[in-house]
Enzyme design. Structure first.
Site: not given
Length: 244
Positions: A88, A115, A152, A167
């Site tokens: 994160p 954790e 992709r 896109d």
């Protein structure tokens, strides 16, 4: 491209065998190997986590199983590779990073759980990457999203090789609206320009609609987009009603 995924939950990745990614593997454009790194634990019960030194909530993944698993991958393939830690606190994943990763021959994803990681596991990674400012129960779903977006850009994975480059976000703009048959449905008509056969006008309409859609839904993207003077003039016209 070869992709190795280190995870505690290999069954979560069955979705990678479906749709375009499944076909890419059948055509040998993509090789995905799922590794349960629990098998590399020295613990007789195959534990891979422990309580943090100094105290604190939750359990931390230990470094030893990760290092042994990566050693095994390097022994099988000693070539260069990008080792991506799903974190994160890492760099934000976006379309540009997906296109960059698609140029690599070998990617390794380290999926955490519990954790978090023992800090020494970060030393294995060439990249620490996040999919957003939120926390998941593990890195598996984030890894799947990154693999799908990256694959992709591998030639041959999509039926139309240009699709990935038109896109949303490919040029820092959202994609323009698209339509198919029927030409009218429940009173909603396809714009006349798309039925005109005039490819120059269609291209201009699509570009202007991409600008308008981005202005309405993600105006923050316009700050980094390469805009022409005509684009600037078009956006100024859109801004005029807001200024009244």
């Amino acid at each position: 491209m070869k992709i190795d995924i280190l995870t505690l939950f290999p069954n979560m990745f069955q979705a990678l065998n479906e749709s375009m990614l499944g076909k890419a593997q059948e055509k040998n454009l993509l090789q995905i190997n799922i590794c349960d790194f629990r098998q590399y634990s020295n613990d007789k019960h195959h534990h891979v986590d422990d309580t943090p030194y100094g105290g604190g909530a939750g359990m931390l993944l230990q470094p030893q199983p990760f290092y042994r698993a990566v050693d095994a991958i390097n022994q099988d393939d000693a070539g260069p590779k990008r080792v991506i830690l799903l974190d994160p606190a890492g760099q934000r994943f976006d379309q540009q990073l997906a296109q960059e990763l698609a140029q690599e021959q070998h990617l390794v994803f380290l999926c955490g759980h519990y954790e978090g990681f023992d800090y020494r596991i970060e030393q294995l990674a060439t990249d620490r990457v996040s999919i957003g400012d939120f926390v998941l129960t593990g890195g598996e779903m984030a890894a799947m999203m990154m693999i799908d977006a990256t694959a992709r850009f591998i030639p041959g994975v999509l039926g139309n090789g240009q699709s990935a480059y038109s896109d949303s976000f490919a040029q820092d703009l959202l994609e323009y609206p698209q339509y198919t048959r029927p030409a009218e449905y429940r009173g909603m008509k396809v714009p006349d320009v798309l039925l005109s056969g005039n490819h120059q006008k269609i291209a201009q309409w699509r570009h202007e609609q991409a600008l308008k859609r981005t202005w309405l839904q993600r105006p923050d993207l316009l700050a980094q987009a390469a805009l022409s003077s005509e684009d600037q003039q078009f956006l100024e016209k859109l801004n005029q009603p807001r200024q009244k």
